[in-house]
Write an enzyme that holds these catalytic residues in place. Structure first.
Site, PDB file in Angstrom:
ATOM      1  N   TRP A 162      35.894  42.853  40.567  1.00 15.82           N
ATOM      2  CA  TRP A 162      36.156  43.643  39.353  1.00 15.82           C
ATOM      3  C   TRP A 162      35.559  42.881  38.163  1.00 15.82           C
ATOM      4  O   TRP A 162      35.847  41.683  38.013  1.00 15.82           O
ATOM      5  CB  TRP A 162      37.676  43.783  39.215  1.00 15.82           C
ATOM      6  CG  TRP A 162      38.166  44.640  38.100  1.00 15.82           C
ATOM      7  CD1 TRP A 162      37.731  45.892  37.772  1.00 15.82           C
ATOM      8  CD2 TRP A 162      39.213  44.308  37.179  1.00 15.82           C
ATOM      9  NE1 TRP A 162      38.459  46.363  36.703  1.00 15.82           N
ATOM     10  CE2 TRP A 162      39.370  45.413  36.319  1.00 15.82           C
ATOM     11  CE3 TRP A 162      40.044  43.204  37.004  1.00 15.82           C
ATOM     12  CZ2 TRP A 162      40.316  45.444  35.295  1.00 15.82           C
ATOM     13  CZ3 TRP A 162      40.991  43.228  35.990  1.00 15.82           C
ATOM     14  CH2 TRP A 162      41.115  44.340  35.155  1.00 15.82           C
ATOM     15  N   ASP A 200      45.351  39.140  44.080  1.00 20.18           N
ATOM     16  CA  ASP A 200      45.438  40.257  43.141  1.00 20.18           C
ATOM     17  C   ASP A 200      45.860  41.495  43.937  1.00 20.18           C
ATOM     18  O   ASP A 200      45.165  41.923  44.856  1.00 20.18           O
ATOM     19  CB  ASP A 200      44.073  40.467  42.454  1.00 20.18           C
ATOM     20  CG  ASP A 200      44.189  41.400  41.261  1.00 20.18           C
ATOM     21  OD1 ASP A 200      45.312  41.837  40.944  1.00 20.18           O
ATOM     22  OD2 ASP A 200      43.146  41.705  40.642  1.00 20.18           O
ATOM     23  N   LYS A 250      48.699  51.941  39.180  1.00 22.37           N
ATOM     24  CA  LYS A 250      48.220  52.976  40.095  1.00 22.37           C
ATOM     25  C   LYS A 250      49.366  53.553  40.915  1.00 22.37           C
ATOM     26  O   LYS A 250      49.512  54.768  40.995  1.00 22.37           O
ATOM     27  CB  LYS A 250      47.156  52.417  41.044  1.00 22.37           C
ATOM     28  CG  LYS A 250      46.262  51.341  40.457  1.00 22.37           C
ATOM     29  CD  LYS A 250      45.207  51.876  39.523  1.00 22.37           C
ATOM     30  CE  LYS A 250      44.548  50.720  38.791  1.00 22.37           C
ATOM     31  NZ  LYS A 250      43.366  51.013  38.081  1.00 22.37           N
TER      32      LYS A 250
HETATM   33  C1  LMR Z   1      39.195  50.079  37.363  1.00 25.15           C
HETATM   34  O1  LMR Z   1      38.668  49.131  37.937  1.00 25.15           O
HETATM   35  O2  LMR Z   1      38.605  51.146  37.127  1.00 25.15           O
HETATM   36  C2  LMR Z   1      40.639  49.984  36.936  1.00 25.15           C
HETATM   37  O3  LMR Z   1      41.180  48.803  37.400  1.00 25.15           O
HETATM   38  C3  LMR Z   1      40.822  50.191  35.486  1.00 25.15           C
HETATM   39  C4  LMR Z   1      40.298  49.065  34.660  1.00 25.15           C
HETATM   40  O4  LMR Z   1      41.072  48.551  33.835  1.00 25.15           O
HETATM   41  O5  LMR Z   1      39.140  48.679  34.798  1.00 25.15           O
END
Ligand code: LMR
Length: 398
Positions: free
Chosen positions: A132, A212, A247
């Protein structure tokens, strides 16, 4: 004097920026597969029924809006720790674990980053490649040295051997971030055997795992998704877990999450928690109350908890069906095999394997929005538009 003179513009967030771009698109046939929010068959991100009921109870029974303490809502913390670790976890009995409420899972990550910077100076953190994007910046902003271990390669396949080999070379004592389930952005998860092997390397290198856990219930089920977290909690003396209620409770904007710390004993937990409260005081002082109060109401009431678990399961099943539906819709274009991975990935996201150029074309020519990396939010697909989506994908792949 113009104080802001030297301030330049930075690019918008790669994920949240898509919300605005999508809203501004006037094409009625547009499709939003960008930010990770669940959508029902009507294309709406619903408030769960269990949440509405809990909110009503709060409206009727809440007597104060005074501050909650630095660790947040105690009932929320207790019930969430049970949900994550299992109600019968020996760690709970031995008082070796505690949850600190944070503004969302992102807040939990930020608290963790500052905790490492303050209390474990010199430790680097290792992230999956890819991960992420906010993992990258959150730890760098806190001044940590950020490194990567291979996870999914350019062939868009999970490479566990490369991952294990890299983890085996990490500096002793560093922190390794692992995704409990529903890996963001790829959707590729480790098997139970893989997790056991990761645990061995973590032990051998004396790494501190940070797990996580943002999608509990969206992969294989609420209990099943917690399997690796519970294995690590049982087998290791120390562990950090960031948990999100965005979520699985649909509480995105209420910013509800926690950092769960597992320590070798109850005394050490008090030391660590004192540091967390002190760091949190400087970040957000005390966390926002509403979302945590809702979660506490739900998890503390058998009927509400059952209703909520059923709602999570319905969302999970729908995502799985959408995955299979998309692969099927790609069949007439001869693309079912090429995109078969969408069916085996887990959670909201699929690393489709589409290139940034193809993603750009999908957006420009078909008003289909996904993250530039090729990540699609499967949970955002409108089932009645699967054929349109498959046709658009086929066109950009031609
Ligand atoms: C995502 O990856 O789309 C979600 O976790 C929302 C975010 O805050 O990025």
């Amino acid at each position: 004097m113009k104080h802001f003179h030297a301030i330049s513009r930075v690019p918008g967030d790669p994920i949240l920026g898509l919300i605005e771009a999508f809203r501004a698109d006037s094409n009625p046939a547009k499709l939003d597969l960008g930010v990770g929010v669940y959508k029902d068959p009507q294309g709406h991100t619903p408030i769960l029924r269990a949440v509405k009921l809990a909110e009503q109870r709060l409206v009727d029974s809440e007597t104060t809006k005074s501050y909650i303490g630095g660790h947040g809502d105690a009932l929320f913390a207790a019930r969430l720790a049970e949900l994550v670790l299992g109600a019968d976890s020996p760690l709970l009995r031995e008082q070796r674990t505690g949850a600190t409420q944070t503004p969302g899972g992102t807040g939990a990550l930020r608290l963790t980053a500052d905790f490492i910077a303050h209390c474990l100076p010199g430790r680097g953190i290792w992230l999956s490649d890819p991960t992420w994007p906010i993992h990258e910046t959150i730890f760098a902003e806190a001044g940590l040295k950020v490194g990567h271990y291979p996870y999914v390669g350019s062939d868009n396949r999970l490479n566990v051997e490369a991952m294990l080999a890299a983890l085996g070379q990490l500096p002793l004592g560093d922190v390794v971030l692992l995704h409990a389930c529903c890996h963001n952005p790829t959707g590729f998860d480790l098997s139970q055997d893989d997790w056991r092997r990761v645990l061995e390397v973590v032990r051998a290198r004396e790494l501190l795992p940070l797990i996580d856990f943002a999608y509990q219930g969206f992969g294989d089920g609420l209990e099943e998704d917690a399997w690796a977290v519970r294995l690590f909690a049982q087998e290791l003396p120390e562990l950090l877990i960031t948990s999100s209620c965005s979520k699985n409770f649909g509480l995105y904007r209420e910013r509800t999450g926690a950092l769960i710390v597992c320590c070798e004993n109850a005394e050490k937990l008090l030391d660590v928690r004192s540091q967390l409260a002190s760091i949190a005081r400087n970040l957000w002082s005390t966390p926002p109350a509403h979302g945590a109060a809702v979660v506490a109401q739900i998890l503390d009431d058998h009927a509400l908890k059952t209703l909520w678990a059923d709602e999570v399961e319905a969302m999970r099943r729908r995502i799985t069906e959408l995955r299979m539906g998309l692969v099927e819709a790609l069949q007439p274009y001869g693309l079912a095999e090429r995109f078969a991975h969408i069916g085996i990935q887990r959670g909201m996201f699929s690393y489709t394997g589409l290139t940034p150029l193809q993603v750009q074309r999908l957006r420009d020519e078909y008003s289909v929005y996904m993250v530039g990396s090729g990540r699609a939010n499967v949970a955002g697909i409108d089932a009645s538009r699967l054929d349109d989506l498959a046709r658009a994908i086929a066109q950009v792949c031609a």
